[in-house]
Design an enzyme around this catalytic site. Structure first.
Site, PDB file in Angstrom:
ATOM      1  N   GLY A  14       0.770  -1.240   0.000  1.00 33.40           N
ATOM      2  CA  GLY A  14       0.000   0.000   0.000  1.00 33.40           C
ATOM      3  C   GLY A  14       0.797   1.284   0.000  1.00 33.40           C
ATOM      4  CB  SER A  15       4.304   2.198  -0.760  1.00 28.75           C
ATOM      5  OG  SER A  15       4.493   1.796  -2.083  1.00 28.75           O
ATOM      6  CG  ASN A  16       1.957   3.392  -5.654  1.00 25.95           C
ATOM      7  OD1 ASN A  16       2.396   4.408  -6.196  1.00 25.95           O
ATOM      8  ND2 ASN A  16       2.552   2.219  -5.767  1.00 25.95           N
ATOM      9  CG  MET A  94      -1.539  -8.496  -6.447  1.00 27.75           C
ATOM     10  SD  MET A  94      -0.440  -7.693  -7.627  1.00 27.75           S
ATOM     11  CE  MET A  94       0.454  -9.125  -8.223  1.00 27.75           C
ATOM     12  NE  ARG A  95      -8.030 -11.568  -5.775  1.00 27.82           N
ATOM     13  CZ  ARG A  95      -8.074 -12.902  -5.732  1.00 27.82           C
ATOM     14  NH1 ARG A  95      -8.714 -13.573  -6.673  1.00 27.82           N
ATOM     15  NH2 ARG A  95      -7.503 -13.551  -4.747  1.00 27.82           N
ATOM     16  CG  ASN A 111      -2.844  -0.760 -12.522  1.00 28.61           C
ATOM     17  OD1 ASN A 111      -2.728  -0.851 -11.299  1.00 28.61           O
ATOM     18  ND2 ASN A 111      -2.145  -1.526 -13.356  1.00 28.61           N
ATOM     19  CG  HIS A 113       2.711  -2.164 -14.900  1.00 25.48           C
ATOM     20  ND1 HIS A 113       2.451  -3.369 -14.275  1.00 25.48           N
ATOM     21  CD2 HIS A 113       3.710  -2.397 -15.782  1.00 25.48           C
ATOM     22  CE1 HIS A 113       3.274  -4.287 -14.766  1.00 25.48           C
ATOM     23  NE2 HIS A 113       4.042  -3.723 -15.680  1.00 25.48           N
TER      24      HIS A 113
HETATM   25  C1  GRF Z   1       3.539  -1.016  -7.457  1.00 28.56           C
HETATM   26  O1  GRF Z   1       4.869  -1.211  -7.845  1.00 28.56           O
HETATM   27  C2  GRF Z   1       2.631  -0.846  -8.632  1.00 28.56           C
HETATM   28  O2  GRF Z   1       3.270  -0.323  -9.734  1.00 28.56           O
HETATM   29  C3  GRF Z   1       2.192  -2.260  -8.921  1.00 28.56           C
HETATM   30  O3  GRF Z   1       2.106  -2.880  -7.669  1.00 28.56           O
HETATM   31  C4  GRF Z   1       2.976  -2.241  -6.753  1.00 28.56           C
HETATM   32  C5  GRF Z   1       2.173  -1.882  -5.559  1.00 28.56           C
HETATM   33  O4  GRF Z   1       2.975  -1.401  -4.542  1.00 28.56           O
HETATM   34  N1  GRF Z   1       0.935  -2.281  -9.641  1.00 28.56           N
HETATM   35  P1  GRF Z   1       2.322  -0.753  -3.248  1.00 28.56           P
HETATM   36  O5  GRF Z   1       1.400  -1.810  -2.644  1.00 28.56           O
HETATM   37  O6  GRF Z   1       1.585   0.474  -3.664  1.00 28.56           O
HETATM   38  O7  GRF Z   1       3.480  -0.468  -2.355  1.00 28.56           O
END
Ligand code: GRF
Length: 198
Positions: A14-16, A94-95, A111, A113
Protein backbone atom coordinates in the site's frame (compact mmCIF):
# COMPACT_ATOMS: atom_id res chain seq x y z
CA UNK A 1 -13.72 22.77 -7.28
CA UNK A 2 -15.81 19.97 -5.76
CA UNK A 3 -13.47 17.26 -4.47
CA UNK A 4 -13.34 14.10 -6.54
CA UNK A 5 -14.39 11.02 -4.58
CA UNK A 6 -12.00 8.14 -5.03
CA UNK A 7 -11.80 4.51 -3.98
CA UNK A 8 -8.49 2.66 -3.75
CA UNK A 9 -8.08 -1.10 -4.26
CA UNK A 10 -4.94 -2.97 -3.28
CA UNK A 11 -3.64 -6.37 -2.27
CA UNK A 12 -0.35 -5.56 -0.58
CA UNK A 13 1.84 -3.09 1.16
CA UNK A 14 0.00 0.00 0.00
CA UNK A 15 2.83 2.48 -0.46
CA UNK A 16 1.04 4.09 -3.42
CA UNK A 17 -2.14 4.30 -1.35
CA UNK A 18 -0.10 6.04 1.35
CA UNK A 19 1.31 8.50 -1.21
CA UNK A 20 -2.22 9.37 -2.37
CA UNK A 21 -3.57 9.73 1.18
CA UNK A 22 -0.59 11.91 2.15
CA UNK A 23 -1.16 14.16 -0.86
CA UNK A 24 -4.82 14.52 0.16
CA UNK A 25 -3.85 15.25 3.77
CA UNK A 26 -1.33 17.86 2.61
CA UNK A 27 -4.03 19.48 0.43
CA UNK A 28 -2.13 18.78 -2.77
CA UNK A 29 -5.06 16.82 -4.17
CA UNK A 30 -8.68 18.06 -4.37
CA UNK A 31 -9.81 14.54 -3.58
CA UNK A 32 -11.76 12.74 -0.90
CA UNK A 33 -10.77 9.12 -0.26
CA UNK A 34 -14.08 7.40 0.39
CA UNK A 35 -13.07 3.74 0.62
CA UNK A 36 -10.06 1.41 0.55
CA UNK A 37 -10.77 -2.22 -0.34
CA UNK A 38 -8.45 -5.22 -0.27
CA UNK A 39 -8.89 -8.81 -1.38
CA UNK A 40 -6.25 -9.82 1.23
CA UNK A 41 -7.45 -9.92 4.84
CA UNK A 42 -4.22 -8.79 6.49
CA UNK A 43 -2.89 -6.54 3.73
CA UNK A 44 -0.92 -3.56 5.12
CA UNK A 45 -2.92 -1.28 2.78
CA UNK A 46 -5.90 -1.72 5.13
CA UNK A 47 -3.76 -0.60 8.10
CA UNK A 48 -2.75 2.48 6.11
CA UNK A 49 -6.43 3.28 5.45
CA UNK A 50 -7.10 2.98 9.21
CA UNK A 51 -4.10 5.20 9.98
CA UNK A 52 -5.64 7.91 7.77
CA UNK A 53 -9.18 7.23 9.08
CA UNK A 54 -10.43 6.19 5.65
CA UNK A 55 -13.32 3.67 5.61
CA UNK A 56 -11.91 0.32 4.57
CA UNK A 57 -13.00 -3.23 3.92
CA UNK A 58 -11.69 -6.70 3.26
CA UNK A 59 -13.52 -8.28 0.34
CA UNK A 60 -13.19 -12.09 0.25
CA UNK A 61 -12.32 -12.65 -3.43
CA UNK A 62 -13.98 -16.03 -4.01
CA UNK A 63 -12.63 -19.10 -5.70
CA UNK A 64 -10.54 -17.65 -8.54
CA UNK A 65 -6.87 -16.68 -8.38
CA UNK A 66 -6.50 -13.86 -10.89
CA UNK A 67 -9.94 -12.27 -10.80
CA UNK A 68 -12.77 -11.67 -8.37
CA UNK A 69 -15.64 -14.10 -8.54
CA UNK A 70 -18.36 -12.33 -10.61
CA UNK A 71 -20.80 -12.05 -7.68
CA UNK A 72 -17.97 -10.58 -5.59
CA UNK A 73 -17.10 -8.08 -8.32
CA UNK A 74 -20.77 -7.02 -8.40
CA UNK A 75 -20.62 -6.61 -4.62
CA UNK A 76 -17.50 -4.44 -5.04
CA UNK A 77 -19.38 -2.19 -7.48
CA UNK A 78 -22.17 -1.80 -4.91
CA UNK A 79 -19.70 -0.93 -2.14
CA UNK A 80 -17.92 1.68 -4.26
CA UNK A 81 -21.16 3.22 -5.55
CA UNK A 82 -22.66 3.31 -2.04
CA UNK A 83 -19.55 5.21 -0.93
CA UNK A 84 -20.07 7.70 -3.78
CA UNK A 85 -16.81 6.78 -5.50
CA UNK A 86 -16.28 8.48 -8.89
CA UNK A 87 -12.74 7.30 -9.68
CA UNK A 88 -11.18 3.95 -8.73
CA UNK A 89 -7.39 3.81 -8.30
CA UNK A 90 -5.79 0.38 -8.34
CA UNK A 91 -2.70 0.40 -6.15
CA UNK A 92 -1.11 -3.02 -6.30
CA UNK A 93 -4.45 -4.81 -6.77
CA UNK A 94 -3.53 -8.27 -8.02
CA UNK A 95 -6.78 -9.15 -9.81
CA UNK A 96 -7.92 -8.36 -13.33
CA UNK A 97 -11.07 -6.26 -13.67
CA UNK A 98 -14.03 -7.65 -15.59
CA UNK A 99 -17.42 -6.51 -16.80
CA UNK A 100 -19.18 -5.53 -13.56
CA UNK A 101 -16.47 -3.03 -12.62
CA UNK A 102 -15.59 -1.91 -16.16
CA UNK A 103 -19.26 -1.26 -17.00
CA UNK A 104 -19.94 0.53 -13.73
CA UNK A 105 -16.86 2.77 -14.00
CA UNK A 106 -16.16 3.35 -17.71
CA UNK A 107 -12.81 5.18 -18.05
CA UNK A 108 -12.93 5.75 -14.34
CA UNK A 109 -10.54 2.99 -13.23
CA UNK A 110 -6.81 3.67 -13.31
CA UNK A 111 -3.75 1.61 -12.45
CA UNK A 112 -0.06 2.17 -11.82
CA UNK A 113 2.43 -0.33 -13.21
CA UNK A 114 6.21 -0.49 -12.65
CA UNK A 115 7.39 -0.45 -16.26
CA UNK A 116 7.17 1.68 -19.37
CA UNK A 117 4.12 -0.05 -20.84
CA UNK A 118 3.55 -1.65 -23.31
CA UNK A 119 6.89 -3.14 -22.28
CA UNK A 120 6.83 -5.69 -19.46
CA UNK A 121 3.20 -6.10 -18.39
CA UNK A 122 2.55 -8.66 -15.65
CA UNK A 123 4.38 -9.61 -12.49
CA UNK A 124 7.70 -8.17 -11.26
CA UNK A 125 8.11 -5.90 -14.25
CA UNK A 126 11.36 -4.47 -12.84
CA UNK A 127 12.91 -7.97 -12.92
CA UNK A 128 11.72 -8.38 -16.50
CA UNK A 129 13.41 -5.09 -17.46
CA UNK A 130 16.68 -6.11 -15.77
CA UNK A 131 16.64 -9.55 -17.41
CA UNK A 132 16.05 -7.96 -20.82
CA UNK A 133 19.17 -5.81 -20.38
CA UNK A 134 17.24 -2.52 -20.59
CA UNK A 135 19.05 0.71 -19.80
CA UNK A 136 15.87 2.57 -18.87
CA UNK A 137 12.60 1.47 -17.35
CA UNK A 138 10.02 3.38 -15.34
CA UNK A 139 6.36 3.44 -14.41
CA UNK A 140 3.06 4.03 -16.14
CA UNK A 141 -0.39 5.19 -15.07
CA UNK A 142 -3.10 3.96 -17.41
CA UNK A 143 -6.83 3.45 -17.71
CA UNK A 144 -7.81 -0.12 -16.93
CA UNK A 145 -9.43 -2.48 -19.38
CA UNK A 146 -10.05 -6.23 -19.36
CA UNK A 147 -6.44 -7.07 -20.28
CA UNK A 148 -3.54 -7.19 -17.83
CA UNK A 149 -1.66 -3.87 -17.52
CA UNK A 150 -3.28 -2.60 -20.71
CA UNK A 151 -5.44 0.38 -21.59
CA UNK A 152 -4.90 4.00 -22.59
CA UNK A 153 -1.72 5.42 -21.10
CA UNK A 154 -2.18 8.59 -19.05
CA UNK A 155 1.42 9.27 -18.02
CA UNK A 156 4.86 7.68 -17.77
CA UNK A 157 8.10 8.47 -15.97
CA UNK A 158 11.49 7.02 -16.78
CA UNK A 159 13.91 5.48 -14.28
CA UNK A 160 17.51 4.85 -15.36
CA UNK A 161 18.79 1.32 -14.72
CA UNK A 162 22.23 1.51 -13.07
CA UNK A 163 24.98 -1.05 -13.77
CA UNK A 164 24.97 -2.33 -10.16
CA UNK A 165 21.17 -2.46 -9.82
CA UNK A 166 19.59 -5.48 -8.14
CA UNK A 167 15.87 -6.21 -8.55
CA UNK A 168 15.35 -4.73 -5.07
CA UNK A 169 17.32 -1.51 -5.65
CA UNK A 170 15.63 -0.93 -9.00
CA UNK A 171 12.13 -1.59 -7.65
CA UNK A 172 12.78 0.78 -4.74
CA UNK A 173 13.78 3.61 -7.14
CA UNK A 174 10.76 2.95 -9.36
CA UNK A 175 8.49 3.15 -6.32
CA UNK A 176 9.88 6.56 -5.33
CA UNK A 177 8.85 7.81 -8.77
CA UNK A 178 5.48 6.05 -8.58
CA UNK A 179 4.69 7.91 -5.37
CA UNK A 180 5.10 11.25 -7.20
CA UNK A 181 3.47 10.20 -10.45
CA UNK A 182 0.26 8.63 -9.15
CA UNK A 183 -0.98 11.63 -7.11
CA UNK A 184 0.09 13.96 -9.96
CA UNK A 185 -2.00 12.04 -12.50
CA UNK A 186 -4.98 11.97 -10.15
CA UNK A 187 -4.65 15.76 -9.76
CA UNK A 188 -4.69 16.14 -13.56
CA UNK A 189 -7.78 13.95 -13.82
CA UNK A 190 -9.54 16.10 -11.21
CA UNK A 191 -8.98 19.14 -13.45
CA UNK A 192 -10.01 17.27 -16.58
CA UNK A 193 -13.23 15.96 -15.04
CA UNK A 194 -14.19 19.33 -13.58
CA UNK A 195 -13.65 20.98 -16.99
CA UNK A 196 -15.82 18.30 -18.64
CA UNK A 197 -18.60 19.12 -16.14
CA UNK A 198 -18.46 22.86 -16.72
C1 GRF B 1 3.54 -1.02 -7.46
O1 GRF B 1 4.87 -1.21 -7.84
C2 GRF B 1 2.63 -0.85 -8.63
O2 GRF B 1 3.27 -0.32 -9.73
C3 GRF B 1 2.19 -2.26 -8.92
O3 GRF B 1 2.11 -2.88 -7.67
C4 GRF B 1 2.98 -2.24 -6.75
C5 GRF B 1 2.17 -1.88 -5.56
O4 GRF B 1 2.98 -1.40 -4.54
N1 GRF B 1 0.93 -2.28 -9.64
P1 GRF B 1 2.32 -0.75 -3.25
O5 GRF B 1 1.40 -1.81 -2.64
O6 GRF B 1 1.58 0.47 -3.66
O7 GRF B 1 3.48 -0.47 -2.36
Amino acid sequence: MKPLSIGILGSGKGSNCRAILEAIRDQKLPVEARLVVSDVFDAPILDIAREFSVPNAYLPPGKFRTRLEPTVETELVKMLKAAGVELVALAGFMRVMHEPMLKAFPRRIINIHPSLLPKFPGLEAWKQALAAGEKVTGCTVHYVDEKIDHGQILAQREVIILPHDTPESLHARIQVVEHELYPAVIAELCERYSEENR
